[in-house]
Design a protein around this motif. Structure first.
Motif, PDB file in Angstrom:
ATOM      1  N   VAL A  10       0.824  -1.216   0.000  1.00 62.29           N
ATOM      2  CA  VAL A  10       0.000   0.000   0.000  1.00 62.29           C
ATOM      3  C   VAL A  10       0.857   1.264   0.000  1.00 62.29           C
ATOM      4  O   VAL A  10       0.320   2.361   0.123  1.00 62.29           O
ATOM      5  CB  VAL A  10      -0.944  -0.003   1.232  1.00 62.29           C
ATOM      6  N   SER A  11       2.152   1.104  -0.138  1.00 62.14           N
ATOM      7  CA  SER A  11       3.044   2.263  -0.087  1.00 62.14           C
ATOM      8  C   SER A  11       2.941   3.098  -1.366  1.00 62.14           C
ATOM      9  O   SER A  11       2.836   2.562  -2.484  1.00 62.14           O
ATOM     10  CB  SER A  11       4.484   1.793   0.115  1.00 62.14           C
ATOM     11  N   ALA A  12       2.979   4.434  -1.201  1.00 63.51           N
ATOM     12  CA  ALA A  12       2.997   5.326  -2.363  1.00 63.51           C
ATOM     13  C   ALA A  12       4.277   5.138  -3.165  1.00 63.51           C
ATOM     14  O   ALA A  12       4.279   5.279  -4.395  1.00 63.51           O
ATOM     15  CB  ALA A  12       2.862   6.777  -1.904  1.00 63.51           C
ATOM     16  N   THR A  13       5.370   4.794  -2.474  1.00 63.71           N
ATOM     17  CA  THR A  13       6.632   4.546  -3.178  1.00 63.71           C
ATOM     18  C   THR A  13       6.497   3.364  -4.131  1.00 63.71           C
ATOM     19  O   THR A  13       6.978   3.398  -5.273  1.00 63.71           O
ATOM     20  CB  THR A  13       7.753   4.288  -2.163  1.00 63.71           C
ATOM     21  N   THR A  14       5.824   2.298  -3.669  1.00 67.01           N
ATOM     22  CA  THR A  14       5.618   1.138  -4.534  1.00 67.01           C
ATOM     23  C   THR A  14       4.775   1.502  -5.750  1.00 67.01           C
ATOM     24  O   THR A  14       5.041   1.047  -6.871  1.00 67.01           O
ATOM     25  CB  THR A  14       4.943   0.012  -3.744  1.00 67.01           C
ATOM     26  N   CYS A  15       3.757   2.355  -5.532  1.00 71.97           N
ATOM     27  CA  CYS A  15       2.910   2.768  -6.667  1.00 71.97           C
ATOM     28  C   CYS A  15       3.726   3.560  -7.686  1.00 71.97           C
ATOM     29  O   CYS A  15       3.605   3.343  -8.907  1.00 71.97           O
ATOM     30  CB  CYS A  15       1.742   3.603  -6.147  1.00 71.97           C
ATOM     31  N   ARG A  16       4.569   4.481  -7.211  1.00 73.47           N
ATOM     32  CA  ARG A  16       5.380   5.261  -8.144  1.00 73.47           C
ATOM     33  C   ARG A  16       6.367   4.378  -8.886  1.00 73.47           C
ATOM     34  O   ARG A  16       6.572   4.525 -10.101  1.00 73.47           O
ATOM     35  CB  ARG A  16       6.117   6.376  -7.400  1.00 73.47           C
ATOM     36  N   ARG A  17       7.000   3.471  -8.152  1.00 75.40           N
ATOM     37  CA  ARG A  17       7.961   2.582  -8.810  1.00 75.40           C
ATOM     38  C   ARG A  17       7.265   1.640  -9.780  1.00 75.40           C
ATOM     39  O   ARG A  17       7.811   1.316 -10.844  1.00 75.40           O
ATOM     40  CB  ARG A  17       8.741   1.801  -7.754  1.00 75.40           C
ATOM     41  N   GLY A  18       6.058   1.191  -9.442  1.00 71.26           N
ATOM     42  CA  GLY A  18       5.301   0.374 -10.384  1.00 71.26           C
ATOM     43  C   GLY A  18       4.965   1.137 -11.654  1.00 71.26           C
ATOM     44  O   GLY A  18       5.010   0.582 -12.758  1.00 71.26           O
ATOM     45  N   ALA A  19       4.617   2.424 -11.497  1.00 72.79           N
ATOM     46  CA  ALA A  19       4.347   3.247 -12.680  1.00 72.79           C
ATOM     47  C   ALA A  19       5.593   3.382 -13.540  1.00 72.79           C
ATOM     48  O   ALA A  19       5.515   3.364 -14.786  1.00 72.79           O
ATOM     49  CB  ALA A  19       3.845   4.619 -12.242  1.00 72.79           C
ATOM     50  N   PHE A  20       6.763   3.497 -12.890  1.00 73.22           N
ATOM     51  CA  PHE A  20       8.008   3.577 -13.656  1.00 73.22           C
ATOM     52  C   PHE A  20       8.238   2.299 -14.450  1.00 73.22           C
ATOM     53  O   PHE A  20       8.617   2.344 -15.630  1.00 73.22           O
ATOM     54  CB  PHE A  20       9.179   3.836 -12.710  1.00 73.22           C
ATOM     55  N   LEU A  21       8.011   1.146 -13.810  1.00 66.17           N
ATOM     56  CA  LEU A  21       8.212  -0.122 -14.509  1.00 66.17           C
ATOM     57  C   LEU A  21       7.202  -0.283 -15.644  1.00 66.17           C
ATOM     58  O   LEU A  21       7.554  -0.762 -16.730  1.00 66.17           O
ATOM     59  CB  LEU A  21       8.093  -1.280 -13.517  1.00 66.17           C
ATOM     60  N   LEU A  22       5.954   0.122 -15.415  1.00 73.26           N
ATOM     61  CA  LEU A  22       4.955   0.051 -16.476  1.00 73.26           C
ATOM     62  C   LEU A  22       5.324   0.932 -17.663  1.00 73.26           C
ATOM     63  O   LEU A  22       5.020   0.617 -18.817  1.00 73.26           O
ATOM     64  CB  LEU A  22       3.590   0.468 -15.935  1.00 73.26           C
ATOM     65  N   LEU A  23       5.990   2.048 -17.376  1.00 69.60           N
ATOM     66  CA  LEU A  23       6.446   2.923 -18.452  1.00 69.60           C
ATOM     67  C   LEU A  23       7.374   2.172 -19.402  1.00 69.60           C
ATOM     68  O   LEU A  23       7.350   2.379 -20.617  1.00 69.60           O
ATOM     69  CB  LEU A  23       7.149   4.142 -17.860  1.00 69.60           C
ATOM     70  N   GLY A  24       8.191   1.280 -18.858  1.00 74.40           N
ATOM     71  CA  GLY A  24       9.045   0.453 -19.714  1.00 74.40           C
ATOM     72  C   GLY A  24       8.223  -0.446 -20.624  1.00 74.40           C
ATOM     73  O   GLY A  24       8.566  -0.645 -21.797  1.00 74.40           O
ATOM     74  N   GLY A  25       7.120  -0.999 -20.080  1.00 76.01           N
ATOM     75  CA  GLY A  25       6.260  -1.814 -20.923  1.00 76.01           C
ATOM     76  C   GLY A  25       5.600  -1.013 -22.031  1.00 76.01           C
ATOM     77  O   GLY A  25       5.440  -1.500 -23.163  1.00 76.01           O
ATOM     78  N   VAL A  26       5.231   0.246 -21.716  1.00 77.04           N
ATOM     79  CA  VAL A  26       4.641   1.110 -22.737  1.00 77.04           C
ATOM     80  C   VAL A  26       5.661   1.401 -23.837  1.00 77.04           C
ATOM     81  O   VAL A  26       5.334   1.402 -25.035  1.00 77.04           O
ATOM     82  CB  VAL A  26       4.116   2.412 -22.093  1.00 77.04           C
ATOM     83  N   LEU A  27       6.921   1.655 -23.443  1.00 78.36           N
ATOM     84  CA  LEU A  27       7.958   1.914 -24.441  1.00 78.36           C
ATOM     85  C   LEU A  27       8.242   0.685 -25.298  1.00 78.36           C
ATOM     86  O   LEU A  27       8.659   0.807 -26.455  1.00 78.36           O
ATOM     87  CB  LEU A  27       9.244   2.372 -23.740  1.00 78.36           C
ATOM     88  N   LEU A  28       8.012  -0.499 -24.728  1.00 81.30           N
ATOM     89  CA  LEU A  28       8.266  -1.729 -25.488  1.00 81.30           C
ATOM     90  C   LEU A  28       7.173  -2.004 -26.519  1.00 81.30           C
ATOM     91  O   LEU A  28       7.406  -2.738 -27.492  1.00 81.30           O
ATOM     92  CB  LEU A  28       8.381  -2.908 -24.521  1.00 81.30           C
TER      93      LEU A  28
END
Length: 417
Positions: A10-28
């Motif tokens: 439930v951490s906001a840090t985890t949500c931000r880091r998850g968004a960063f990782l998803l950004l890699g999937g979008v770029l792929l």
């Protein structure tokens, strides 16, 4: 204990880091679409093989170029700062080949991990929801437990991959060894420049204020006997103080941090007007390189001297300080930077004498030749401000000796070039 286990989910840090990782999937995604299109052309058989090969080669070149571009690294650094919470310096304008390779590796890992996270969120999460909500019968509880475990595994997996990305970002996106050395050298140059400006500020403005006090005292003493002199002294005080304020504002502006990238060490600023006023002293005899019998009272104040002074301005300096100046050798042949630094050493020595030992006599001798330069100041009382003078003398490879010599205090600075 339970709170610590649930916190990563439930951490906001985890949500931000998850968004960063998803950004890699979008770029792929564009890579996947292009790859699927080329695979379709190859399976179709209607497109000539040569055309398919050329298109595949062009796509490979276009697809492999972005990871090595400076702009891609800048964007990755910005994303890592905002979403991963990692402190990274701005990448240099021309990164080294090793830095480009590390940036390309980070780009590839980002896209790969982003694909895994995207798959987990868009496949594992719906699957877990289906297991929990659609199963019935006596096995429903087991299927629901399996769905919850799948959700927890997905959440912890995203949190772990985000933490790993935050740990690896400085390694792959941070400065190279050469860039760190260059940054340290640039910082050292900036600190040296700021220290030099601080010394100049102390010497020029401090000297101007000291002389202002002396002139004010002279004006007060001669106010009744010589009102015209008192008015000229007050005018000189005003001009000197105004020039000192301008110098102070200029130097403080230069001392403020600059957002511009570090470059070659800039030349030193011109300090105008904060130097010793140029009085014509009654009773002071000037013979060649000697100034005898200068008295502070009765000095004729004038406007401050402009420009960065050097050893050629010692006559004015000695005159207003009431010092006896003797020069020997071609002081005009002393290198310009050394001449300015030597002038500052003399200025600080005479200022200290004027401030703490007045009206005791002060003698000044400057000897050039060899090639070398020796500056010697003598007065009856111990000197102050020696730390700043030692630093200034050592800056150009000189040596400063200060201490008692008989019944006098001697400051001796020596340089060789």
């Amino acid at each position: 204990m339970t709170r610590r286990l649930i916190a990563p989910l439930v951490s906001a840090t985890t949500c931000r880091r998850g968004a960063f990782l998803l950004l890699g999937g979008v770029l792929l995604l564009p890579y996947g679409l292009v790859g699927a299109g080329l695979a379709g052309l190859a399976r179709d058989g209607g497109t000539p093989l040569a055309v398919t090969v050329v298109l595949s080669a062009a796509a490979a070149v276009i697809g492999l170029a972005p990871p090595f571009l400076h702009g891609a690294r800048v964007l990755e650094v910005a994303a890592a700062r905002w979403l991963l919470g990692v402190e990274l310096p701005d990448p240099p304008g021309r990164p080294a080949p090793e830095a480009r390779l590390r940036g390309a590796l980070w780009f590839a890992v980002h896209l790969g991990v982003g694909a895994v996270v995207a798959f987990a969120l868009f496949v594992a999460v719906p699957t877990a929801a289906a297991l929990i909500m659609t199963r019935t019968g006596w096995t429903a509880a087991w299927w629901a437990l399996l769905g919850v475990a799948l959700l927890l595994a997905t959440g912890y997996g995203v949190a772990g991959l985000g933490a790993l990305a935050a740990l690896m970002a400085p390694v792959l996106l941070g400065p190279s060894a050469d860039e760190r050395v260059a940054a340290i050298r640039a910082q050292a140059r900036r600190l040296a420049e700021r220290n030099r400006l601080a010394r100049d500020l102390h010497d020029s403005v401090g000297h101007a204020l000291t002389v202002t006090v002396v002139q004010a005292a002279a004006a007060g003493e001669l106010l009744d006997r010589d009102p015209a002199f008192a008015r000229r002294a007050l005018t000189a005080i005003e001009e000197t103080a105004r020039a000192a304020m301008e110098d102070l504002d200029q130097v403080l502006g230069l001392l403020r941090p600059s957002p511009e990238p570090p470059g070659p060490e800039p030349p030193g600023p011109e300090l105008h007007g904060a130097e010793l006023p140029d009085p014509q002293l009654p009773g002071a005899e000037v013979h060649g390189a000697e100034v005898h019998g200068a008295e502070v009272h009765g000095a004729e104040p004038q406007a401050p001297v402009a420009g960065r002074p050097d050893l050629g301005d010692l006559g004015r300096l000695a005159a207003v300080a009431g010092a006896r100046l003797v020069t020997d050798g071609p002081i005009g042949e002393v290198p310009a930077e050394l001449s300015r630094q030597a002038y500052r050493v003399v200025q600080e020595s005479l200022t200290n004498a004027l401030r703490h030992a007045a009206p005791a006599p002060v003698s000044l001798r400057v000897t050039a030749g060899g090639p070398g330069l020796v500056v010697e100041v003598r007065n009856p009382l111990p000197g102050r401000g020696l730390a700043g003078m030692r630093e200034r003398v050592a800056l150009l490879g000189g040596e400063l000796v200060a201490g008692p010599d008989g019944d006098q205090w001697r400051v001796r600075a020596e340089w060789h070039w």
